[in-house]
Design a protein around this motif. Structure first.
Motif, short mmCIF file in Angstrom:
data_model
loop_
_atom_site.label_atom_id
_atom_site.label_comp_id
_atom_site.label_asym_id
_atom_site.label_seq_id
_atom_site.Cartn_x
_atom_site.Cartn_y
_atom_site.Cartn_z
N LEU A 97 -64.06 -86.95 73.26
CA LEU A 97 -64.21 -88.27 73.87
C LEU A 97 -62.90 -89.04 73.82
CD1 LEU A 97 -65.78 -90.56 75.17
CD2 LEU A 97 -66.62 -91.19 72.89
N GLN A 98 -62.20 -88.99 72.69
CA GLN A 98 -60.92 -89.68 72.59
C GLN A 98 -59.92 -89.14 73.61
OE1 GLN A 98 -60.38 -88.87 68.40
NE2 GLN A 98 -60.72 -91.01 67.86
N LEU A 99 -59.91 -87.82 73.79
CA LEU A 99 -59.01 -87.21 74.77
C LEU A 99 -59.37 -87.61 76.19
CD1 LEU A 99 -58.64 -83.65 73.20
CD2 LEU A 99 -56.98 -85.52 73.15
N ILE A 100 -60.67 -87.64 76.49
CA ILE A 100 -61.12 -88.07 77.82
C ILE A 100 -60.67 -89.51 78.08
CG2 ILE A 100 -63.18 -88.68 79.17
CD1 ILE A 100 -64.56 -86.24 77.79
N LEU A 101 -60.86 -90.38 77.11
CA LEU A 101 -60.47 -91.79 77.28
C LEU A 101 -58.96 -91.95 77.44
CD1 LEU A 101 -62.86 -93.52 74.71
CD2 LEU A 101 -63.06 -93.49 77.21
N GLN A 102 -58.19 -91.03 76.85
CA GLN A 102 -56.73 -91.11 76.94
C GLN A 102 -56.17 -90.38 78.16
OE1 GLN A 102 -55.28 -89.62 73.21
NE2 GLN A 102 -56.29 -91.22 72.05
N GLY A 103 -57.04 -89.69 78.91
CA GLY A 103 -56.59 -89.00 80.11
C GLY A 103 -56.04 -87.62 79.89
N VAL A 104 -56.37 -87.00 78.76
CA VAL A 104 -55.90 -85.65 78.46
C VAL A 104 -56.87 -84.64 79.06
CG1 VAL A 104 -55.40 -84.01 76.61
CG2 VAL A 104 -54.80 -86.42 76.33
N ARG A 105 -56.34 -83.62 79.73
CA ARG A 105 -57.16 -82.57 80.33
C ARG A 105 -57.67 -81.66 79.20
NH1 ARG A 105 -55.48 -80.16 85.68
NH2 ARG A 105 -57.54 -80.69 86.41
N LEU A 106 -58.99 -81.53 79.08
CA LEU A 106 -59.59 -80.79 77.97
C LEU A 106 -59.25 -79.30 78.00
CD1 LEU A 106 -63.11 -82.49 77.75
CD2 LEU A 106 -61.07 -82.96 76.39
N GLN A 107 -59.09 -78.71 79.19
CA GLN A 107 -58.78 -77.28 79.29
C GLN A 107 -57.39 -76.95 78.75
OE1 GLN A 107 -59.92 -79.07 81.91
NE2 GLN A 107 -61.97 -78.24 82.14
N SER A 108 -56.50 -77.94 78.72
CA SER A 108 -55.14 -77.66 78.27
C SER A 108 -54.94 -77.91 76.78
CB SER A 108 -54.14 -78.52 79.07
OG SER A 108 -54.36 -79.88 78.79
N VAL A 109 -55.98 -78.38 76.10
CA VAL A 109 -55.87 -78.67 74.67
C VAL A 109 -55.99 -77.36 73.90
CG1 VAL A 109 -56.96 -79.84 72.72
CG2 VAL A 109 -56.81 -80.98 74.93
N SER A 110 -55.08 -77.18 72.96
CA SER A 110 -55.09 -75.99 72.11
C SER A 110 -55.16 -76.44 70.66
CB SER A 110 -53.82 -75.18 72.35
OG SER A 110 -53.77 -74.08 71.48
N TYR A 111 -56.18 -75.97 69.94
CA TYR A 111 -56.36 -76.35 68.55
C TYR A 111 -55.77 -75.29 67.63
CZ TYR A 111 -59.60 -79.89 70.20
OH TYR A 111 -60.14 -80.97 70.83
N ARG A 112 -55.10 -75.72 66.59
CA ARG A 112 -54.56 -74.80 65.59
C ARG A 112 -55.65 -74.51 64.56
NH1 ARG A 112 -49.27 -74.02 66.15
NH2 ARG A 112 -48.99 -73.38 64.00
N LYS A 113 -55.54 -73.38 63.92
CA LYS A 113 -56.52 -72.94 62.94
C LYS A 113 -56.57 -73.90 61.76
CE LYS A 113 -57.88 -69.04 60.10
NZ LYS A 113 -57.57 -67.68 59.68
N ARG A 114 -57.79 -74.22 61.32
CA ARG A 114 -58.01 -75.08 60.16
C ARG A 114 -59.13 -74.49 59.31
NH1 ARG A 114 -53.68 -76.88 61.20
NH2 ARG A 114 -53.23 -78.97 61.93
N TYR A 115 -59.12 -74.85 58.04
CA TYR A 115 -60.18 -74.43 57.13
C TYR A 115 -61.49 -75.06 57.55
CZ TYR A 115 -63.10 -74.20 52.96
OH TYR A 115 -64.13 -74.00 52.10
N GLU A 116 -62.55 -74.26 57.54
CA GLU A 116 -63.88 -74.78 57.80
C GLU A 116 -64.82 -74.17 56.76
OE1 GLU A 116 -67.24 -74.47 61.23
OE2 GLU A 116 -65.15 -74.68 61.88
N ARG A 117 -65.43 -75.02 55.98
CA ARG A 117 -66.34 -74.58 54.93
C ARG A 117 -67.60 -74.00 55.54
NH1 ARG A 117 -68.45 -78.05 49.76
NH2 ARG A 117 -69.68 -76.36 48.88
N LYS A 118 -67.99 -72.82 55.06
CA LYS A 118 -69.20 -72.15 55.53
C LYS A 118 -70.41 -72.76 54.84
CE LYS A 118 -66.95 -68.91 57.78
NZ LYS A 118 -66.05 -69.52 58.70
N PRO A 119 -71.50 -72.99 55.59
CA PRO A 119 -72.71 -73.53 54.95
C PRO A 119 -73.26 -72.54 53.92
CG PRO A 119 -73.01 -73.24 57.33
CD PRO A 119 -71.65 -72.76 56.99
N SER A 120 -73.73 -73.08 52.79
CA SER A 120 -74.30 -72.21 51.76
C SER A 120 -75.74 -71.84 52.13
CB SER A 120 -74.27 -72.91 50.40
OG SER A 120 -74.94 -74.14 50.48
#
Length: 121
Positions: A97-120
């Protein structure tokens, strides 16, 4: 610059149709109830974009009343993420939503790897 603060603890639901930006609180609540099959009093954020993609409204129940954020672009359009299935809503992230409001094209966004805790289990 945007003064809008988007809470992290809520869900963001984009209305898949085209909203009439003349609608105010009651009209948007009717869209949430009748088209999105949701409860506008559930403390989630509901997002509406007009047909031309030049205006967006966010509707949020804050416990003691509704808030509406309304933005109209002087040039350009807001990106509308594609709906999947037959639903009248698209669940998007706060970041999207923040990217949409700022005019950033969602298809061009690339996320870097981050830690994500697995559910127990």
């Amino acid at each position: 610059m945007s003064l809008l603060s988007l809470p992290a603890h809520v869900h963001y639901y984009l209305y898949a149709g085209h909203a009439d930006m003349r609608r105010t609180f009651e009209g948007l609540c009717d869209l949430v109830r009748n088209e999105m099959q949701a409860d506008p009093l559930d403390h989630q954020v509901y997002i509406f974009i007009n047909r031309r993609g030049t205006q967006v409204k966010l509707l949020l129940w804050e416990g003691d009343g509704f808030s509406i954020y309304h933005k109209r672009l002087e040039a350009g359009t807001f990106e509308r993420p594609a709906a999947t299935g037959n639903g009248q809503q698209v669940i998007i992230s706060r970041t999207s939503l923040q990217l949409i409001l700022q005019g950033v094209r969602l298809q061009s966004v690339s996320y870097r790897k981050r830690y994500e805790r697995k559910p127990s289990s």
